[in-house]
Motif scaffolding. Structure first.
Motif, PDB file in Angstrom:
ATOM      1  N   MET A 120      13.892-119.649  44.631  1.00 42.05           N
ATOM      2  CA  MET A 120      15.152-119.749  44.216  1.00 42.05           C
ATOM      3  C   MET A 120      16.301-119.615  45.477  1.00 42.05           C
ATOM      4  SD  MET A 120      17.440-117.842  41.438  1.00 42.05           S
ATOM      5  CE  MET A 120      17.383-116.224  42.266  1.00 42.05           C
ATOM      6  N   THR A 121      15.739-118.600  46.283  1.00 42.99           N
ATOM      7  CA  THR A 121      16.509-118.297  47.436  1.00 42.99           C
ATOM      8  C   THR A 121      16.301-119.590  48.525  1.00 42.99           C
ATOM      9  OG1 THR A 121      16.298-116.005  47.094  1.00 42.99           O
ATOM     10  CG2 THR A 121      17.027-116.769  49.401  1.00 42.99           C
ATOM     11  N   ALA A 122      15.221-119.852  48.718  1.00 39.14           N
ATOM     12  CA  ALA A 122      14.783-121.114  49.542  1.00 39.14           C
ATOM     13  C   ALA A 122      15.613-122.357  49.024  1.00 39.14           C
ATOM     14  CB  ALA A 122      13.369-121.299  49.584  1.00 39.14           C
ATOM     15  N   THR A 123      15.641-122.525  47.674  1.00 41.62           N
ATOM     16  CA  THR A 123      16.179-123.953  47.283  1.00 41.62           C
ATOM     17  C   THR A 123      17.698-123.688  47.728  1.00 41.62           C
ATOM     18  OG1 THR A 123      14.616-123.998  45.520  1.00 41.62           O
ATOM     19  CG2 THR A 123      16.741-125.057  45.285  1.00 41.62           C
ATOM     20  N   SER A 124      18.282-122.712  47.433  1.00 42.12           N
ATOM     21  CA  SER A 124      19.762-122.424  47.564  1.00 42.12           C
ATOM     22  C   SER A 124      20.182-122.428  49.174  1.00 42.12           C
ATOM     23  CB  SER A 124      20.102-120.937  47.083  1.00 42.12           C
ATOM     24  OG  SER A 124      21.525-120.743  47.276  1.00 42.12           O
ATOM     25  N   LEU A 125      19.246-121.794  50.005  1.00 40.10           N
ATOM     26  CA  LEU A 125      19.577-122.088  51.693  1.00 40.10           C
ATOM     27  C   LEU A 125      19.237-123.603  51.920  1.00 40.10           C
ATOM     28  CD1 LEU A 125      17.963-118.673  52.579  1.00 40.10           C
ATOM     29  CD2 LEU A 125      20.278-119.433  52.841  1.00 40.10           C
ATOM     30  N   THR A 126      18.163-124.155  51.294  1.00 41.91           N
ATOM     31  CA  THR A 126      18.082-125.650  51.661  1.00 41.91           C
ATOM     32  C   THR A 126      19.306-126.331  51.551  1.00 41.91           C
ATOM     33  OG1 THR A 126      15.466-125.225  51.172  1.00 41.91           O
ATOM     34  CG2 THR A 126      16.442-127.436  51.119  1.00 41.91           C
ATOM     35  N   ARG A 127      19.948-126.027  50.356  1.00 41.10           N
ATOM     36  CA  ARG A 127      20.890-126.986  50.049  1.00 41.10           C
ATOM     37  C   ARG A 127      22.189-126.639  51.307  1.00 41.10           C
ATOM     38  NH1 ARG A 127      21.776-125.339  44.416  1.00 41.10           N
ATOM     39  NH2 ARG A 127      19.579-125.336  44.224  1.00 41.10           N
ATOM     40  N   LEU A 128      22.139-125.250  51.346  1.00 46.33           N
ATOM     41  CA  LEU A 128      23.405-125.017  52.213  1.00 46.33           C
ATOM     42  C   LEU A 128      23.205-125.438  53.757  1.00 46.33           C
ATOM     43  CD1 LEU A 128      25.696-122.857  52.293  1.00 46.33           C
ATOM     44  CD2 LEU A 128      23.789-121.156  53.088  1.00 46.33           C
ATOM     45  N   VAL A 129      22.156-125.447  54.215  1.00 45.68           N
ATOM     46  CA  VAL A 129      21.712-125.936  55.626  1.00 45.68           C
ATOM     47  C   VAL A 129      21.294-127.377  55.815  1.00 45.68           C
ATOM     48  CG1 VAL A 129      21.265-123.678  56.304  1.00 45.68           C
ATOM     49  CG2 VAL A 129      19.181-125.081  55.793  1.00 45.68           C
ATOM     50  N   ALA A 130      21.517-128.219  54.636  1.00 44.96           N
ATOM     51  CA  ALA A 130      21.038-129.741  54.910  1.00 44.96           C
ATOM     52  C   ALA A 130      21.898-130.245  56.029  1.00 44.96           C
ATOM     53  CB  ALA A 130      21.203-130.278  53.486  1.00 44.96           C
ATOM     54  N   ASP A 131      21.048-131.065  56.901  1.00 46.77           N
ATOM     55  CA  ASP A 131      21.732-131.777  58.043  1.00 46.77           C
ATOM     56  C   ASP A 131      22.489-131.174  58.889  1.00 46.77           C
ATOM     57  OD1 ASP A 131      20.585-134.306  56.569  1.00 46.77           O
ATOM     58  OD2 ASP A 131      22.583-134.393  55.189  1.00 46.77           O
ATOM     59  N   ARG A 132      22.002-129.949  58.999  1.00 46.30           N
ATOM     60  CA  ARG A 132      22.725-129.007  60.166  1.00 46.30           C
ATOM     61  C   ARG A 132      21.542-128.839  61.130  1.00 46.30           C
ATOM     62  NH1 ARG A 132      25.249-124.511  56.697  1.00 46.30           N
ATOM     63  NH2 ARG A 132      25.285-123.421  58.648  1.00 46.30           N
ATOM     64  N   ASP A 133      22.016-128.284  62.420  1.00 48.77           N
ATOM     65  CA  ASP A 133      21.286-128.335  63.770  1.00 48.77           C
ATOM     66  C   ASP A 133      20.820-126.915  63.568  1.00 48.77           C
ATOM     67  OD1 ASP A 133      21.741-127.033  66.795  1.00 48.77           O
ATOM     68  OD2 ASP A 133      20.701-129.112  66.376  1.00 48.77           O
ATOM     69  N   LYS A 134      19.493-126.723  63.894  1.00 56.45           N
ATOM     70  CA  LYS A 134      18.870-125.484  64.081  1.00 56.45           C
ATOM     71  C   LYS A 134      19.453-124.311  64.791  1.00 56.45           C
ATOM     72  CE  LYS A 134      15.694-126.005  67.854  1.00 56.45           C
ATOM     73  NZ  LYS A 134      14.474-125.474  68.569  1.00 56.45           N
ATOM     74  N   ASN A 135      20.509-124.782  65.647  1.00 52.75           N
ATOM     75  CA  ASN A 135      21.095-123.442  66.275  1.00 52.75           C
ATOM     76  C   ASN A 135      22.366-123.283  65.600  1.00 52.75           C
ATOM     77  OD1 ASN A 135      19.471-123.512  68.462  1.00 52.75           O
ATOM     78  ND2 ASN A 135      20.119-125.309  69.385  1.00 52.75           N
ATOM     79  N   GLU A 136      22.895-123.754  64.551  1.00 50.40           N
ATOM     80  CA  GLU A 136      23.969-123.653  63.873  1.00 50.40           C
ATOM     81  C   GLU A 136      23.884-122.361  63.123  1.00 50.40           C
ATOM     82  OE1 GLU A 136      26.666-126.199  61.663  1.00 50.40           O
ATOM     83  OE2 GLU A 136      25.136-127.932  62.648  1.00 50.40           O
ATOM     84  N   ALA A 137      24.839-121.357  62.721  1.00 51.66           N
ATOM     85  CA  ALA A 137      24.752-120.372  61.829  1.00 51.66           C
ATOM     86  C   ALA A 137      24.665-120.814  60.310  1.00 51.66           C
ATOM     87  CB  ALA A 137      26.043-119.522  62.044  1.00 51.66           C
ATOM     88  N   VAL A 138      23.588-120.029  59.710  1.00 55.57           N
ATOM     89  CA  VAL A 138      23.667-120.264  58.307  1.00 55.57           C
ATOM     90  C   VAL A 138      24.698-120.122  57.490  1.00 55.57           C
ATOM     91  CG1 VAL A 138      22.256-119.803  56.091  1.00 55.57           C
ATOM     92  CG2 VAL A 138      21.150-119.917  58.502  1.00 55.57           C
ATOM     93  N   PHE A 139      25.377-118.951  57.832  1.00 49.81           N
ATOM     94  CA  PHE A 139      26.732-118.948  56.783  1.00 49.81           C
ATOM     95  C   PHE A 139      27.898-119.158  57.576  1.00 49.81           C
ATOM     96  CE2 PHE A 139      23.177-115.842  55.176  1.00 49.81           C
ATOM     97  CZ  PHE A 139      23.053-116.719  54.217  1.00 49.81           C
ATOM     98  N   LEU A 140      28.680-120.089  56.875  1.00 46.57           N
ATOM     99  CA  LEU A 140      29.853-120.396  57.651  1.00 46.57           C
ATOM    100  C   LEU A 140      31.129-120.304  56.756  1.00 46.57           C
ATOM    101  CD1 LEU A 140      28.912-123.970  58.883  1.00 46.57           C
ATOM    102  CD2 LEU A 140      28.916-121.850  59.925  1.00 46.57           C
ATOM    103  N   GLY A 141      32.244-119.881  57.313  1.00 46.35           N
ATOM    104  CA  GLY A 141      33.562-119.621  56.421  1.00 46.35           C
ATOM    105  C   GLY A 141      34.206-121.159  56.115  1.00 46.35           C
ATOM    106  N   GLN A 142      35.248-121.054  55.454  1.00 40.52           N
ATOM    107  CA  GLN A 142      36.047-121.828  54.982  1.00 40.52           C
ATOM    108  C   GLN A 142      36.535-122.964  56.224  1.00 40.52           C
ATOM    109  OE1 GLN A 142      39.278-120.051  52.944  1.00 40.52           O
ATOM    110  NE2 GLN A 142      38.164-120.077  51.148  1.00 40.52           N
ATOM    111  N   THR A 143      36.540-122.565  57.362  1.00 44.30           N
ATOM    112  CA  THR A 143      36.981-123.182  58.484  1.00 44.30           C
ATOM    113  C   THR A 143      35.669-123.843  59.349  1.00 44.30           C
ATOM    114  OG1 THR A 143      37.128-121.495  60.042  1.00 44.30           O
ATOM    115  CG2 THR A 143      39.011-122.050  58.776  1.00 44.30           C
ATOM    116  N   ASN A 144      34.459-123.696  58.554  1.00 43.16           N
ATOM    117  CA  ASN A 144      33.189-124.069  59.273  1.00 43.16           C
ATOM    118  C   ASN A 144      32.851-123.205  60.631  1.00 43.16           C
ATOM    119  OD1 ASN A 144      31.910-125.700  57.492  1.00 43.16           O
ATOM    120  ND2 ASN A 144      32.720-127.564  58.551  1.00 43.16           N
TER     121      ASN A 144
END
Length: 182
Positions: free
Chosen positions: A50-74
């Motif tokens: 369940m956590t993996a699915t949620s994170l997969t959706r959150l980080v889809a199409d993002r670069d591996k060096n990007e932070a996982v958790f982003l605020g409203q301003t990205n």
């Protein structure tokens, strides 16, 4: 919400979650997260599907060096931003679970809850130490000491059916009676 799932699932500190990058996630067959903890040490924790699915959706199409958790301003969330998210979700949850309204919920509360739930599930203390990234087992023992519910359950399992109440002690003579007898 993926942030709160991740904190509970991994027992991560707020700072560890803030530093988390997409490259730290393994979301395939055996999902896990690589956390960069205190003392520049790394640890790997498994993730629920369940956590993996949620994170997969959150980080889809993002670069591996990007932070996982982003605020409203990205922009990457700081540990303070993660703390704010947790308190906001706790406030929302208190509408369904009124007892939460009187509690102070923080990322550390979630970390503590993870440890206690692992302990109650029968996970040995050394595994919990590694899970939380504690260097010393003494730090982890705090969670074992804290859980009164587990102590009560252990006490309930003890068979005391053969015990009798100890005989009443005879009253001791008073000090004056003792002195008069001398």
């Amino acid at each position: 919400m993926p942030c709160c799932f991740s904190l509970y699932n991994s027992g991560a500190r707020a700072d560890e979650a803030a530093k988390l990058t997409v490259g730290d996630l393994q979301l395939g067959v055996s999902p896990s997260v690589r956390l960069h903890g205190k003392g520049n040490k790394f640890r790997i924790c498994p993730l629920w599907p369940m956590t993996a699915t949620s994170l997969t959706r959150l980080v889809a199409d993002r670069d591996k060096n990007e932070a996982v958790f982003l605020g409203q301003t990205n922009r990457p969330l700081t540990r303070f931003g993660i703390h704010r998210l947790v308190t906001q979700y706790a406030t929302m949850a208190s509408k369904t679970v009124p007892t939460l309204a009187t509690k102070r919920v923080s990322p550390h509360t979630i970390r503590h809850t993870t440890a206690v739930h692992l302990l109650r599930a029968g996970v040995d203390i050394n595994t919990i130490r590694a899970w939380l990234g504690h260097v010393s087992l003494d730090t982890t023992h705090i969670y074992a000491e804290v859980d009164l519910e587990m102590k009560a359950e252990a006490l309930a399992r003890v068979d005391i059916s053969g015990l009798r109440e100890p005989p009443r002690a005879r009253p001791l003579p008073s000090l004056m009676a003792f002195l008069k007898a001398l």
